[in-house]
Design an enzyme around this catalytic site. Structure first.
Site, mmCIF file in Angstrom:
data_model
loop_
_atom_site.group_PDB
_atom_site.id
_atom_site.type_symbol
_atom_site.label_atom_id
_atom_site.label_comp_id
_atom_site.label_asym_id
_atom_site.label_seq_id
_atom_site.Cartn_x
_atom_site.Cartn_y
_atom_site.Cartn_z
ATOM 1 N N HIS A 18 0.891 -1.100 -0.247
ATOM 2 C CA HIS A 18 -0.284 0.023 0.142
ATOM 3 C C HIS A 18 0.211 1.600 -0.022
ATOM 4 C CE1 HIS A 18 0.787 0.550 4.138
ATOM 5 N NE2 HIS A 18 0.556 -0.575 4.250
ATOM 6 N N HIS A 21 3.743 1.275 2.368
ATOM 7 C CA HIS A 21 5.256 0.634 2.021
ATOM 8 C C HIS A 21 6.182 1.484 1.533
ATOM 9 C CE1 HIS A 21 2.629 -3.062 3.365
ATOM 10 N NE2 HIS A 21 3.532 -2.780 3.971
ATOM 11 N N CYS A 124 0.273 -9.776 19.942
ATOM 12 C CA CYS A 124 -0.351 -9.688 19.309
ATOM 13 C C CYS A 124 0.079 -10.167 18.313
ATOM 14 C CB CYS A 124 -0.760 -7.923 19.704
ATOM 15 S SG CYS A 124 -1.324 -7.469 17.553
ATOM 16 N N CYS A 127 1.051 -7.296 15.257
ATOM 17 C CA CYS A 127 2.727 -7.009 15.165
ATOM 18 C C CYS A 127 3.106 -7.763 15.603
ATOM 19 C CB CYS A 127 2.670 -5.965 16.451
ATOM 20 S SG CYS A 127 0.978 -4.920 16.811
ATOM 21 N N CYS A 143 -4.993 -4.738 20.808
ATOM 22 C CA CYS A 143 -3.929 -3.306 20.293
ATOM 23 C C CYS A 143 -4.502 -2.448 20.062
ATOM 24 C CB CYS A 143 -3.765 -5.124 19.371
ATOM 25 S SG CYS A 143 -1.896 -4.155 18.726
ATOM 26 N N HIS A 146 -4.047 -3.072 15.864
ATOM 27 C CA HIS A 146 -4.771 -3.764 14.783
ATOM 28 C C HIS A 146 -6.487 -4.247 15.596
ATOM 29 C CE1 HIS A 146 -0.818 -4.594 14.301
ATOM 30 N NE2 HIS A 146 -1.423 -5.638 12.674
ATOM 31 N N LYS A 293 -6.238 6.090 9.570
ATOM 32 C CA LYS A 293 -5.166 5.411 9.642
ATOM 33 C C LYS A 293 -5.588 4.228 8.321
ATOM 34 C CE LYS A 293 -3.719 1.180 11.798
ATOM 35 N NZ LYS A 293 -1.922 0.950 11.733
ATOM 36 N N LYS A 296 -7.654 -2.439 6.103
ATOM 37 C CA LYS A 296 -8.891 -2.743 5.539
ATOM 38 C C LYS A 296 -10.113 -2.664 5.448
ATOM 39 C CE LYS A 296 -5.741 -6.541 4.196
ATOM 40 N NZ LYS A 296 -4.972 -7.900 4.045
HETATM 41 N N1 MSP Z 1 8.381 -7.153 8.732
HETATM 42 C C1 MSP Z 1 8.168 -6.336 9.215
HETATM 43 C C2 MSP Z 1 8.739 -4.962 9.406
HETATM 44 C C3 MSP Z 1 10.624 -5.969 9.545
HETATM 45 S S1 MSP Z 1 11.965 -5.920 9.469
HETATM 46 C C4 MSP Z 1 13.215 -6.437 10.144
HETATM 47 C C5 MSP Z 1 6.866 -5.156 9.354
HETATM 48 N N2 MSP Z 1 6.111 -5.220 8.254
HETATM 49 S S2 MSP Z 1 4.832 -4.494 7.732
HETATM 50 O O1 MSP Z 1 4.328 -4.702 6.188
HETATM 51 O O2 MSP Z 1 4.233 -4.148 8.254
HETATM 52 O O3 MSP Z 1 5.824 -2.776 7.914
HETATM 53 C C6 MSP Z 1 6.940 -2.634 6.993
HETATM 54 C C7 MSP Z 1 7.683 -1.323 6.861
HETATM 55 O O4 MSP Z 1 6.084 -0.374 6.075
HETATM 56 C C8 MSP Z 1 7.821 -0.902 7.884
HETATM 57 O O5 MSP Z 1 8.059 -0.050 7.841
HETATM 58 C C9 MSP Z 1 6.098 0.084 8.776
HETATM 59 O O6 MSP Z 1 6.787 1.109 9.678
HETATM 60 C C10 MSP Z 1 6.137 0.867 7.595
HETATM 61 N N3 MSP Z 1 4.879 1.200 6.936
HETATM 62 C C11 MSP Z 1 3.605 0.436 7.292
HETATM 63 N N4 MSP Z 1 2.601 1.122 6.834
HETATM 64 C C12 MSP Z 1 2.763 2.615 7.013
HETATM 65 C C13 MSP Z 1 2.343 3.703 7.229
HETATM 66 N N5 MSP Z 1 1.151 3.485 7.166
HETATM 67 N N6 MSP Z 1 2.796 4.588 6.720
HETATM 68 C C14 MSP Z 1 3.885 4.882 6.458
HETATM 69 N N7 MSP Z 1 4.927 3.544 6.587
HETATM 70 C C15 MSP Z 1 4.462 2.400 6.882
HETATM 71 O O7 MSP Z 1 6.477 -4.601 9.904
#
Ligand code: MSP
Length: 471
Positions: A18, A21, A124, A127, A143, A146, A293, A296
């Site tokens: 999304h 990411h 959780c 997380c 949480c 979530h 935030k 889904k």
């Molecule tokens: N798998 C773990 C990270 C492991 S690193 C050794 C994880 N994955 S995640 O898919 O949830 O998040 C991946 C990255 O995307 C993280 O840096 C997270 O903070 C970032 N983001 C997820 N949602 C976000 C937003 N809405 N905005 C900005 N960054 C976001 O955590």
């Protein structure tokens, strides 16, 4: 020339990418491009975090084997990174056999700091995190990220003795040996560190099957975060190869939600392995959508591909690197995005290019090449990872240039003194080229187009299609 190693958090493969990411990738890529402009050698890792219950249960819900599901989604993240024009050098999947074997070797090296005990507390799955009594109470058992009640766990786990490393971690953070940015996050981590408990680093196989087996104990599987964090060094070949060329990492980019794993768990693992801590941990804020935030259940998750398709990749990079504050939470709305495109990219920059090129064509001004030396302010901002601020700074140069054309009126000069007009235009081209260097790390394709137009030794010609067409 220095060797620079840049790392990004590896996303879970339990869904599609999304817009949030994109942040790790864009910030890391901006830094990588900036360091290359300074002449440094950059290694830059991206990848996917594929183990753990969250991925396993989503695969099941989707009626797929977990291997198949993880591979499919991992590919989607890989395609996404490519679409964003990210200049990574290394890609890792935590299901890679080399990574799995190296994680097991890492575990063995950590054994002096590992013990087995009963865990009785909460978890959780969203997380993939164990939750302390304090957090459980503060959040009323649910949480906050979530919106799901914590799961009660009573199980035997292996623990990593954080207490062995706490004093050193604190020292490194306080002295900026491992610098946490921004400053307010550093203070947050120092508070968290005060009562950071030992960390559970395994789960019984009955509770978690999809993960790296604990060496020497068939009943346990490694906790997903131990496996995931290790990616930053297994991808460099640790422990098979010497990694000191690129380790410690110059900068690791992570979202605020996973900062604690990167500033407590990760340093503890590294200290247990006698490795140095990363030099900088850069923690960015979250992208919200219409002030909320993304989720889904609310149905407000924005597909980054749709955003890219609206006005092109450069507009995407522009919005998220300039209008998303590097450190704070920032909002995305289609309206803000469209306005930024029309008023800033198309008007400020697109028109400037078109207008200046047209004037140059009329007055037969040739292109040229310039060497730019970055100003100390810009170097400081980029060095402190204040990218949105540095981008603002670069943009004021674009606005200054527009003002300068209006004030100098080369079209009027051309009527009375063509030579003067030519000189004024040549200086404006020089300024545009030098300003472009300030934009290069953010908008690489736009800057290459500007160079194609103004950086050749021939008479400058306006591009057939404007840089940012109005649509
Ligand atoms: N798998 C773990 C990270 C492991 S690193 C050794 C994880 N994955 S995640 O898919 O949830 O998040 C991946 C990255 O995307 C993280 O840096 C997270 O903070 C970032 N983001 C997820 N949602 C976000 C937003 N809405 N905005 C900005 N960054 C976001 O955590």
């Amino acid at each position: 020339m220095s060797k620079v190693y840049i790392c990004t958090a590896i996303p879970y493969v339990n869904g599609n990418p999304h817009i949030g990411h994109a942040m790790d990738y864009l910030l890391a890529d901006t830094y990588a491009r900036f360091r290359r402009l300074l002449g440094d050698e950059v290694r830059f890792q991206v990848g996917t975090d594929e183990h753990g219950n969250k991925v396993f249960s989503t695969a099941q819900k989707n009626g797929k084997t977990v291997e198949e599901y993880a591979a499919e989604n991992s590919q989607k993240f890989q395609d996404f990174v490519n679409k964003l024009n990210i200049t990574y050098t290394d890609v890792i999947r935590t299901t890679d056999p080399d990574h799995i074997r190296r994680c097991q070797e890492i575990w063995q090296k950590l054994t002096p700091h590992i013990y087995s005990a009963e865990y009785d507390g909460w978890y959780c799955e969203g997380c993939e995190s164990f939750v302390t009594k304090k957090e459980y109470d503060e959040n009323g058992g649910v949480c906050s990220d979530h919106k799901k009640p914590y799961e009660k766990l009573s199980e035997t786990n292996y623990y990593l003795r954080i207490s062995d490393f706490k004093a050193e971690i604190r020292h490194q953070i306080e002295t900026d040996g491992m610098k946490i940015l921004p400053e307010f996050r550093k203070q947050e981590v120092l508070r968290l560190l005060e009562d950071a408990p030992d960390i559970s680093i395994s789960r019984p196989r009955g509770q978690l099957n999809w993960g790296v087996p604990v060496p020497g104990d068939e009943t346990q599987v490694m906790y997903v975060w131990l496996d995931a964090l290790s990616n930053y060094i297994t991808i460099l070949g640790y422990p098979d190869h010497e990694i000191s060329d690129f380790w410690p990492a110059t900068a690791q980019f992570v979202g605020k939600d996973i900062l604690r794993f990167h500033t407590i768990t990760w340093p503890a693992i590294l200290l247990g392995l006698n490795l140095d801590l990363p030099e900088n941990i850069v923690s960015h804020g979250h992208i919200l959508v219409d002030g909320q935030k993304m989720s889904k259940s609310i149905g407000n998750v924005v597909d980054p591909i749709a955003v890219i398709e609206r006005h092109g990749l450069e507009a995407f990079r522009y919005y998220f690197l300039r209008h998303a504050d590097t450190f704070a939470d920032s909002d995305f709305t289609w309206e803000k995005f469209d306005n930024a495109y029309a008023n800033e990219l198309a008007n400020d920059l697109g028109n400037l290019v078109q207008r200046l090129a047209t004037l140059c064509r009329k007055n037969e001004v040739c292109g040229l090449k310039v060497e730019t030396e970055f100003s100390p302010e810009y170097l400081t901002m980029m060095g402190n990872f204040e990218f949105s601020k540095a981008f603002d700074y670069a943009w004021t140069k674009i606005q200054d240039l527009n003002r300068s054309i209006d004030q100098q009126k080369p079209w009027e000069l051309a009527k009375t003194s063509p030579e003067k007009a030519k000189l004024v235009l040549t200086n404006l081209v020089k300024d545009l080229l030098s300003t472009s260097s300030y934009l290069e790390a953010f908008l690489p394709d736009t800057v290459s187009r500007i160079l194609e137009i103004f950086g050749t030794m021939e008479i400058i010609t306006p591009p057939a299609t404007p840089l940012f067409p109005k649509n």
